[in-house]
Design a protein around this motif. Sequence first.
Motif, PDB file in Angstrom:
ATOM      1  N   ALA A  81      48.503  -4.289   5.111  1.00 28.92           N
ATOM      2  CA  ALA A  81      49.344  -2.966   5.399  1.00 28.92           C
ATOM      3  C   ALA A  81      50.724  -2.821   5.005  1.00 28.92           C
ATOM      4  O   ALA A  81      51.247  -1.677   4.618  1.00 28.92           O
ATOM      5  CB  ALA A  81      49.312  -3.070   7.086  1.00 28.92           C
ATOM      6  N   LEU A  82      51.508  -3.788   4.691  1.00 35.03           N
ATOM      7  CA  LEU A  82      52.762  -3.801   4.383  1.00 35.03           C
ATOM      8  C   LEU A  82      52.792  -3.569   2.611  1.00 35.03           C
ATOM      9  O   LEU A  82      53.541  -2.860   2.293  1.00 35.03           O
ATOM     10  CB  LEU A  82      53.554  -4.986   4.304  1.00 35.03           C
ATOM     11  CG  LEU A  82      53.996  -5.379   5.707  1.00 35.03           C
ATOM     12  CD1 LEU A  82      54.601  -6.833   5.977  1.00 35.03           C
ATOM     13  CD2 LEU A  82      54.848  -4.251   6.231  1.00 35.03           C
ATOM     14  N   VAL A  83      51.618  -3.993   1.978  1.00 40.99           N
ATOM     15  CA  VAL A  83      51.544  -3.578   0.664  1.00 40.99           C
ATOM     16  C   VAL A  83      51.373  -2.111   0.448  1.00 40.99           C
ATOM     17  O   VAL A  83      51.758  -1.323  -0.248  1.00 40.99           O
ATOM     18  CB  VAL A  83      50.639  -4.371   0.073  1.00 40.99           C
ATOM     19  CG1 VAL A  83      50.058  -3.865  -1.607  1.00 40.99           C
ATOM     20  CG2 VAL A  83      50.906  -5.855  -0.396  1.00 40.99           C
ATOM     21  N   PRO A 140      53.393   5.448  -0.890  1.00 39.53           N
ATOM     22  CA  PRO A 140      54.437   6.523  -1.488  1.00 39.53           C
ATOM     23  C   PRO A 140      54.577   6.476  -2.927  1.00 39.53           C
ATOM     24  O   PRO A 140      54.784   7.530  -3.439  1.00 39.53           O
ATOM     25  CB  PRO A 140      55.557   6.116  -0.599  1.00 39.53           C
ATOM     26  CG  PRO A 140      55.165   5.327   0.701  1.00 39.53           C
ATOM     27  CD  PRO A 140      53.878   4.820   0.295  1.00 39.53           C
ATOM     28  N   VAL A 141      54.605   5.329  -3.586  1.00 38.84           N
ATOM     29  CA  VAL A 141      54.895   4.986  -5.021  1.00 38.84           C
ATOM     30  C   VAL A 141      53.462   5.726  -5.845  1.00 38.84           C
ATOM     31  O   VAL A 141      53.944   6.566  -6.617  1.00 38.84           O
ATOM     32  CB  VAL A 141      55.036   3.758  -5.339  1.00 38.84           C
ATOM     33  CG1 VAL A 141      54.789   3.586  -6.855  1.00 38.84           C
ATOM     34  CG2 VAL A 141      56.278   3.106  -4.747  1.00 38.84           C
ATOM     35  N   ALA A 142      52.372   5.691  -5.169  1.00 35.91           N
ATOM     36  CA  ALA A 142      51.327   6.078  -5.774  1.00 35.91           C
ATOM     37  C   ALA A 142      51.216   7.741  -5.709  1.00 35.91           C
ATOM     38  O   ALA A 142      50.741   8.314  -6.576  1.00 35.91           O
ATOM     39  CB  ALA A 142      49.867   5.618  -5.235  1.00 35.91           C
ATOM     40  N   ALA A 143      51.610   8.155  -4.541  1.00 37.76           N
ATOM     41  CA  ALA A 143      51.574   9.803  -4.312  1.00 37.76           C
ATOM     42  C   ALA A 143      52.714  10.149  -5.285  1.00 37.76           C
ATOM     43  O   ALA A 143      52.382  11.313  -5.813  1.00 37.76           O
ATOM     44  CB  ALA A 143      52.119   9.883  -2.844  1.00 37.76           C
ATOM     45  N   TYR A 188      42.663   4.358   5.250  1.00 37.53           N
ATOM     46  CA  TYR A 188      43.089   2.769   6.106  1.00 37.53           C
ATOM     47  C   TYR A 188      44.129   2.997   6.896  1.00 37.53           C
ATOM     48  O   TYR A 188      44.377   2.470   7.930  1.00 37.53           O
ATOM     49  CB  TYR A 188      43.042   1.610   4.911  1.00 37.53           C
ATOM     50  CG  TYR A 188      43.330   0.549   5.564  1.00 37.53           C
ATOM     51  CD1 TYR A 188      42.283  -0.292   6.103  1.00 37.53           C
ATOM     52  CD2 TYR A 188      44.699  -0.342   5.707  1.00 37.53           C
ATOM     53  CE1 TYR A 188      42.760  -1.580   6.774  1.00 37.53           C
ATOM     54  CE2 TYR A 188      44.981  -1.496   5.960  1.00 37.53           C
ATOM     55  CZ  TYR A 188      43.945  -2.015   6.668  1.00 37.53           C
ATOM     56  OH  TYR A 188      44.214  -3.324   7.095  1.00 37.53           O
ATOM     57  N   MET A 189      45.349   3.405   6.290  1.00 37.53           N
ATOM     58  CA  MET A 189      46.564   3.391   7.173  1.00 37.53           C
ATOM     59  C   MET A 189      46.638   4.360   8.262  1.00 37.53           C
ATOM     60  O   MET A 189      47.126   4.151   9.295  1.00 37.53           O
ATOM     61  CB  MET A 189      47.714   3.861   6.034  1.00 37.53           C
ATOM     62  CG  MET A 189      48.218   2.597   5.061  1.00 37.53           C
ATOM     63  SD  MET A 189      48.463   1.370   5.933  1.00 37.53           S
ATOM     64  CE  MET A 189      50.105   1.603   6.555  1.00 37.53           C
ATOM     65  N   THR A 190      45.876   5.506   8.161  1.00 40.12           N
ATOM     66  CA  THR A 190      45.529   6.333   9.204  1.00 40.12           C
ATOM     67  C   THR A 190      44.821   5.847  10.471  1.00 40.12           C
ATOM     68  O   THR A 190      45.294   5.840  11.439  1.00 40.12           O
ATOM     69  CB  THR A 190      44.871   7.568   8.764  1.00 40.12           C
ATOM     70  OG1 THR A 190      45.685   8.258   7.791  1.00 40.12           O
ATOM     71  CG2 THR A 190      44.753   8.569  10.052  1.00 40.12           C
ATOM     72  N   LEU A 191      43.785   5.109   9.998  1.00 41.47           N
ATOM     73  CA  LEU A 191      42.894   4.530  10.983  1.00 41.47           C
ATOM     74  C   LEU A 191      44.091   3.076  11.676  1.00 41.47           C
ATOM     75  O   LEU A 191      43.727   3.002  12.976  1.00 41.47           O
ATOM     76  CB  LEU A 191      41.810   3.703  10.329  1.00 41.47           C
ATOM     77  CG  LEU A 191      40.753   4.937   9.978  1.00 41.47           C
ATOM     78  CD1 LEU A 191      39.782   4.131   9.348  1.00 41.47           C
ATOM     79  CD2 LEU A 191      40.330   5.641  11.176  1.00 41.47           C
TER      80      LEU A 191
END
Length: 75
Positions: A30-32, A38-41, A65-68
């Motif tokens: 989750a931390l990764v 944001p970097v990928a976006a 995944y982060m949303t879930l």
Amino acid sequence: MSVIAIAALSGLPHDELVWQFGAWALVVAALVLLVGLPVAAYSLVRDARTRTWPRSIAFAAGTLYMTLLVVGTLL
């Protein structure tokens, strides 16, 4: 990483060491993603050469995944 941790947690539900490892592996994943999304976006928006379908799918999967994770945490 998180898929392996979830599989280990599901496969060995009574092993405390597996639960400790799996829980920390999920936290690290989750931390990764918290840093990587944001970097990928930014990369996908900024440079047209990075807008390939594998990168877009990986970004969408990470966002899902982060949303879930957030929805599960709030419930």
